[in-house]
Design a protein around this motif. Structure first.
Motif, PDB file in Angstrom:
ATOM      1  N   PHE A 207       0.833  -1.317  -0.011  1.00  0.00           N
ATOM      2  CA  PHE A 207       0.015   0.053   0.130  1.00  0.00           C
ATOM      3  C   PHE A 207       0.760   1.396  -0.034  1.00  0.00           C
ATOM      4  O   PHE A 207       0.641   2.191  -0.613  1.00  0.00           O
ATOM      5  CB  PHE A 207      -0.978  -0.098   1.214  1.00  0.00           C
ATOM      6  CG  PHE A 207      -1.652   1.185   1.501  1.00  0.00           C
ATOM      7  CD1 PHE A 207      -2.703   1.549   0.623  1.00  0.00           C
ATOM      8  CD2 PHE A 207      -1.413   1.912   2.378  1.00  0.00           C
ATOM      9  CE1 PHE A 207      -3.350   3.118   1.002  1.00  0.00           C
ATOM     10  CE2 PHE A 207      -2.030   3.180   2.703  1.00  0.00           C
ATOM     11  CZ  PHE A 207      -3.221   3.622   1.726  1.00  0.00           C
ATOM     12  N   TRP A 208       1.866   1.188   0.798  1.00  0.00           N
ATOM     13  CA  TRP A 208       2.881   2.479   0.966  1.00  0.00           C
ATOM     14  C   TRP A 208       3.798   2.476  -0.588  1.00  0.00           C
ATOM     15  O   TRP A 208       4.125   3.693  -0.815  1.00  0.00           O
ATOM     16  CB  TRP A 208       3.954   2.207   2.190  1.00  0.00           C
ATOM     17  CG  TRP A 208       3.305   2.482   3.325  1.00  0.00           C
ATOM     18  CD1 TRP A 208       1.959   3.364   3.453  1.00  0.00           C
ATOM     19  CD2 TRP A 208       3.574   2.281   4.737  1.00  0.00           C
ATOM     20  NE1 TRP A 208       1.473   3.422   4.812  1.00  0.00           N
ATOM     21  CE2 TRP A 208       2.658   2.718   5.565  1.00  0.00           C
ATOM     22  CE3 TRP A 208       4.677   1.477   5.113  1.00  0.00           C
ATOM     23  CZ2 TRP A 208       2.707   2.587   6.948  1.00  0.00           C
ATOM     24  CZ3 TRP A 208       4.659   1.369   6.533  1.00  0.00           C
ATOM     25  CH2 TRP A 208       3.836   2.138   7.478  1.00  0.00           C
ATOM     26  N   VAL A 209       4.292   1.357  -0.914  1.00  0.00           N
ATOM     27  CA  VAL A 209       4.776   1.472  -2.268  1.00  0.00           C
ATOM     28  C   VAL A 209       4.136   1.050  -3.617  1.00  0.00           C
ATOM     29  O   VAL A 209       4.517  -0.344  -3.687  1.00  0.00           O
ATOM     30  CB  VAL A 209       6.202   0.832  -2.086  1.00  0.00           C
ATOM     31  CG1 VAL A 209       7.243   0.887  -2.902  1.00  0.00           C
ATOM     32  CG2 VAL A 209       6.844   0.886  -0.599  1.00  0.00           C
ATOM     33  N   PRO A 210       3.672   1.942  -4.222  1.00  0.00           N
ATOM     34  CA  PRO A 210       2.677   1.445  -5.195  1.00  0.00           C
ATOM     35  C   PRO A 210       3.454   0.883  -6.441  1.00  0.00           C
ATOM     36  O   PRO A 210       2.981  -0.190  -6.942  1.00  0.00           O
ATOM     37  CB  PRO A 210       2.179   2.646  -5.896  1.00  0.00           C
ATOM     38  CG  PRO A 210       2.438   3.816  -4.846  1.00  0.00           C
ATOM     39  CD  PRO A 210       3.669   3.402  -4.061  1.00  0.00           C
ATOM     40  N   LYS A 211       4.714   0.957  -6.457  1.00  0.00           N
ATOM     41  CA  LYS A 211       5.811   0.371  -7.649  1.00  0.00           C
ATOM     42  C   LYS A 211       5.658  -1.286  -7.118  1.00  0.00           C
ATOM     43  O   LYS A 211       5.824  -1.933  -8.122  1.00  0.00           O
ATOM     44  CB  LYS A 211       7.041   0.799  -7.641  1.00  0.00           C
ATOM     45  CG  LYS A 211       7.191   1.852  -8.430  1.00  0.00           C
ATOM     46  CD  LYS A 211       8.621   2.175  -8.588  1.00  0.00           C
ATOM     47  CE  LYS A 211       8.708   3.530  -9.933  1.00  0.00           C
ATOM     48  NZ  LYS A 211      10.014   4.118  -9.684  1.00  0.00           N
ATOM     49  N   LEU A 212       5.781  -1.558  -5.989  1.00  0.00           N
ATOM     50  CA  LEU A 212       5.689  -2.831  -5.565  1.00  0.00           C
ATOM     51  C   LEU A 212       4.544  -3.645  -5.577  1.00  0.00           C
ATOM     52  O   LEU A 212       4.355  -4.970  -5.820  1.00  0.00           O
ATOM     53  CB  LEU A 212       6.236  -2.963  -4.119  1.00  0.00           C
ATOM     54  CG  LEU A 212       6.685  -4.103  -3.347  1.00  0.00           C
ATOM     55  CD1 LEU A 212       8.163  -4.354  -4.049  1.00  0.00           C
ATOM     56  CD2 LEU A 212       6.833  -4.008  -1.721  1.00  0.00           C
ATOM     57  N   ARG A 213       3.355  -3.008  -5.604  1.00  0.00           N
ATOM     58  CA  ARG A 213       2.085  -3.359  -5.436  1.00  0.00           C
ATOM     59  C   ARG A 213       1.903  -4.254  -6.782  1.00  0.00           C
ATOM     60  O   ARG A 213       1.455  -5.562  -6.481  1.00  0.00           O
ATOM     61  CB  ARG A 213       1.028  -2.411  -5.470  1.00  0.00           C
ATOM     62  CG  ARG A 213      -0.333  -2.987  -4.863  1.00  0.00           C
ATOM     63  CD  ARG A 213      -1.139  -1.601  -4.994  1.00  0.00           C
ATOM     64  NE  ARG A 213      -0.829  -0.499  -4.121  1.00  0.00           N
ATOM     65  CZ  ARG A 213      -1.262   0.708  -4.150  1.00  0.00           C
ATOM     66  NH1 ARG A 213      -2.222   0.911  -5.059  1.00  0.00           N
ATOM     67  NH2 ARG A 213      -0.731   1.644  -3.529  1.00  0.00           N
ATOM     68  N   ALA A 214       2.128  -3.722  -7.957  1.00  0.00           N
ATOM     69  CA  ALA A 214       1.702  -4.410  -8.979  1.00  0.00           C
ATOM     70  C   ALA A 214       2.209  -5.966  -9.176  1.00  0.00           C
ATOM     71  O   ALA A 214       1.911  -6.920  -9.309  1.00  0.00           O
ATOM     72  CB  ALA A 214       1.735  -3.744 -10.323  1.00  0.00           C
ATOM     73  N   ALA A 215       3.686  -5.825  -8.819  1.00  0.00           N
ATOM     74  CA  ALA A 215       4.585  -6.901  -9.014  1.00  0.00           C
ATOM     75  C   ALA A 215       4.401  -8.039  -7.984  1.00  0.00           C
ATOM     76  O   ALA A 215       3.991  -9.309  -8.409  1.00  0.00           O
ATOM     77  CB  ALA A 215       5.963  -6.545  -8.667  1.00  0.00           C
ATOM     78  N   VAL A 216       4.137  -7.648  -6.709  1.00  0.00           N
ATOM     79  CA  VAL A 216       3.763  -8.586  -5.769  1.00  0.00           C
ATOM     80  C   VAL A 216       2.383  -9.109  -5.984  1.00  0.00           C
ATOM     81  O   VAL A 216       2.307 -10.615  -6.183  1.00  0.00           O
ATOM     82  CB  VAL A 216       3.688  -8.066  -4.370  1.00  0.00           C
ATOM     83  CG1 VAL A 216       3.009  -8.751  -3.184  1.00  0.00           C
ATOM     84  CG2 VAL A 216       4.968  -7.482  -3.767  1.00  0.00           C
ATOM     85  N   LEU A 217       1.441  -8.429  -6.412  1.00  0.00           N
ATOM     86  CA  LEU A 217       0.024  -9.143  -6.606  1.00  0.00           C
ATOM     87  C   LEU A 217      -0.061 -10.113  -7.690  1.00  0.00           C
ATOM     88  O   LEU A 217      -0.698 -10.985  -7.781  1.00  0.00           O
ATOM     89  CB  LEU A 217      -0.941  -7.727  -6.727  1.00  0.00           C
ATOM     90  CG  LEU A 217      -1.193  -7.219  -5.507  1.00  0.00           C
ATOM     91  CD1 LEU A 217      -2.276  -6.185  -5.680  1.00  0.00           C
ATOM     92  CD2 LEU A 217      -1.692  -8.024  -4.464  1.00  0.00           C
ATOM     93  N   GLN A 218       0.645  -9.706  -8.757  1.00  0.00           N
ATOM     94  CA  GLN A 218       0.817 -10.540 -10.072  1.00  0.00           C
ATOM     95  C   GLN A 218       1.500 -11.860  -9.786  1.00  0.00           C
ATOM     96  O   GLN A 218       0.867 -12.921 -10.100  1.00  0.00           O
ATOM     97  CB  GLN A 218       1.435  -9.630 -11.114  1.00  0.00           C
ATOM     98  CG  GLN A 218       0.511  -8.973 -12.090  1.00  0.00           C
ATOM     99  CD  GLN A 218       0.877  -8.225 -13.141  1.00  0.00           C
ATOM    100  OE1 GLN A 218       2.323  -8.315 -13.528  1.00  0.00           O
ATOM    101  NE2 GLN A 218       0.415  -7.176 -13.687  1.00  0.00           N
TER     102      GLN A 218
END
Lengths: 388, 249
Positions: A207-218
């Motif tokens: 939530f804090w690091v949007p860049k990480l979000r897509a990669a982790v969720l994918q």
């Protein structure tokens, strides 16, 4: 005109349910009487059993329930009649099978037939339809679950059903049943606990690091697509390697088969719902609330603990509900790699074509999954209700 | 840049899958060290390609059946004439999710005997739930104003359904279809315990004979197939939603 009104008053759902119940009673055997475990059973229709008093009572109650389902609009009354009928159905199958068992025989077994199961399902549907229509408050649903569970346990422990083959399978395996139940629940709740410990911080980070979000969720949804048996199998390779080459790993119980790969696979599957729901829940928090808190001088951590997490909690809990129900079901597959749990009975039963054994594994699994879904739903609804 | 990497991954996965299916012996340098006592490294009981084909047949056959029934059912319970059925069918769909696939599979066996049939029934039943639930959710989320507008334009019930409601519900329905397919690829794997022809056979053969090479090739093929199909369905979904003018959610 009067005719159309009368037709309107018929509950359409009721028509379907009653028709199904009547067809099942007329066409499908109520019980199979078998001389032993592998003998072909002698099917008995409900009508053939009518001389027995318990069956007469059951038939009267079945007719009453059918009448209530078709014409009675009052949901609590329908619920009462159907519950009574369900109790009569259970008592009747117990008494019928005791009557059909030759005295002193330990090999004769009575298996409920399709007619019994369809009637059971139809009455269950009438009950759940009535429960849905009454719109019980969250905690009342848990109370209803507890009441029906109590009904079940009373009928199981009273010895009434002991002549049924599933209870005979149970009585020869009671100690193993207990161990498998414990390891099933340990695996399900253990993997859930680990997934929460790993997933919550990961979700907050995403939530804090949007860049990480897509990669982790994918990445996590990629894991979800891998079939469980494949993942269990693939995890056996590295863990087996670890066990043979690192003495410490073997010492703490990590092996190629058994609990370790099952636990890891379950945790991997559980991460996505928890991480995704944490992110969605935090995103759903009104930014102005957060701004106000920041304006009051709260630090980022204080905002997280005091404001974000409580507000996001219902959504996170929904993720936990998904995970728990999914894990309870998936543990059954872990039995194939030696992970233990109720799956042992299911696969043993499949191997021996002994359906009572399959039921012995499947029924408690469904029961645990269903109860935890009802309880967690009630918790979520009551939190939402008190917050609103 | 991102697209290039994604496509490279897709190509590599596809290439690995094809090699595993048709030229498994090329990978024997990897598989042989995993066996012991001169056990065979490549599964030869049935050709891997034919097992994969059987696997896909089970999945596609069951998904087509459940999609038809679930969408029709979802439309029915959201019409006025089916409103009586909505609360209960929602409750069933919800409760059905608590049934583990293995249990459904195992309980279908007495009705049909061993083989492809119980697997098809279990896959069919299990695929119904996500598609039905998403169809109902998709149709229910269409805003009343839009429906009013459609009525105002003089559309009848069928026109409104086909031209307004279904297109607006389509992204959610496709999402349900995707979930159902992924679940079914996994459940078809377990179908091998009741003698359905599928890739689970390879994994289970490996588990029984303690042959890690079998487990690896079976697991890799199923895993790659599942991931690639999921990915392809996502692409199709995005293309369709773009085509009908809705942005992908």
């Amino acid at each position: 005109m009067a005719e159309t009104l009368a037709v309107r008053r018929l509950d359409r759902l009721g028509v379907v349910l009653v028709a199904g119940g009547i067809a099942a009673t007329a066409l499908m055997p109520f019980i199979y009487v078998k001389a032993n475990r592998i003998a072909a059973g002698k099917p008995m229709l409900l009508m053939q059993l009518l001389p027995q008093p318990s069956v007469i009572i059951l038939t009267v109650l079945l007719l009453l329930t059918a009448f209530a389902t078709l014409f009675l609009r009052n949901a609590p009354a329908r619920l009462a009649v159907a519950t009574l009928c369900l109790a009569a159905l259970i008592v009747a199958i117990g008494l019928v099978s005791t009557a059909a068992t030759p005295p002193g025989s330990t090999v004769a077994r009575m298996t409920p037939g399709g007619g019994f199961w369809v009637l059971f399902a139809v009455i269950g549907l009438v009950i759940s339809d009535a429960l849905v229509k009454i719109r019980l408050a969250p905690w009342m649903r848990v109370a209803a679950l507890a009441a029906y569970t109590a009904l079940l346990f009373i009928s199981l422990s009273s010895g009434l059903l002991d002549s049924l083959s599933i209870m005979k399978e149970f009585s020869t395996r009671a100690p193993q049943f207990e161990t498998e139940a414990i390891s099933h629940l340990l695996l399900a709740f253990g993997s859930l606990a680990i997934a929460i410990v790993l997933g919550l911080p990961l979700g907050i980070l995403c939530f804090w690091v949007p860049k990480l979000r897509a990669a982790v969720l994918q990445g996590l949804s990629l894991i979800q697509t891998i079939p469980s048996l494949a993942l269990f199998g693939l995890l056996m390779l590295p863990l087996g390697y670890l066990a043979t080459h690192v003495p410490l790993a073997a010492a703490i119980g990590i092996r190629g088969i058994g609990t370790a790969p099952a636990l890891i696979a379950l945790v991997l599957y559980s991460l996505l719902p928890i991480v995704a729901n944490t992110v969605v829940g935090l995103q759903g928090v009104d930014p102005s609330v957060r701004d106000a808190a920041a304006g009051m001088g709260l630090t980022r951590l204080q905002i997280l603990v005091g404001i974000d997490m409580p507000l996001a909690f219902p959504v996170i809990l929904t993720g936990i509900r998904i995970v728990l129900v999914q894990a309870i079901g998936m543990v059954t597959i872990a039995a194939l790699i030696g992970g233990g749990g109720f799956g042992i009975f299911i696969f043993q039963g499949l191997g021996q074509t002994a359906m009572d054994l399959v039921l012995l594994g499947a029924v408690p699994t469904v029961f645990f999954a269903f109860s935890s879904a009802v309880i967690l739903d009630a918790v979520i609804d009551s939190i939402r209700g008190s917050a609103a | 840049m991102k697209l290039v990497v994604a496509n490279l991954f897709r190509l590599a996965a596809l290439a690995l899958l094809l090699i595993l299916l048709f030229r498994t012996e090329w990978l024997s340098f990897m598989l042989v060290p995993l066996t012991s006592n001169n056990a065979p490294a490549v599964y030869t009981q049935n050709s891997l390609a034919s097992l994969a084909a059987g696997h896909l047949q089970l999945v596609i056959g069951s998904i087509v059946c459940s999609a038809v029934l679930a969408v029709v059912g979802g439309i029915f319970v959201t019409r006025e004439s089916g409103a009586d059925f909505l609360p209960l069918s929602r409750a069933i769909a919800n409760a059905g999710q608590t049934f583990p696939p293995v249990a459904v599979l195992a309980l279908a066996v007495p009705a049909t005997g061993f083989g492809a049939m119980p697997t098809l029934i279990a896959l069919f039943l299990y695929g119904l739930l996500p598609i039905f639930e998403n169809t109902v959710a998709g149709l229910k989320q269409v805003s009343p104003q839009v429906l009013d507008a459609a009525d105002g334009m003089g559309m009848n019930g069928t026109q409104r359904l086909l031209r307004v409601e279904l297109p607006l519900a389509l992204p959610l329905i496709l999402e349900g279809l995707k979930v159902a397919t992924v679940i079914n690829i996994g459940t078809a794997t377990i179908g091998s315990t009741v003698a359905a022809k599928g890739l689970g056979e390879v994994i289970i053969a490996g588990l029984i004979s303690d042959n890690t090479a079998f487990i690896l090739q079976g697991g890799l093929i199923v895993g790659l197939m599942a991931v690639l199909i999921y990915d392809a369905m996502g692409l199709v979904e995005a293309a369709i939603t773009r085509r009908i003018g809705l942005r992908a959610a």
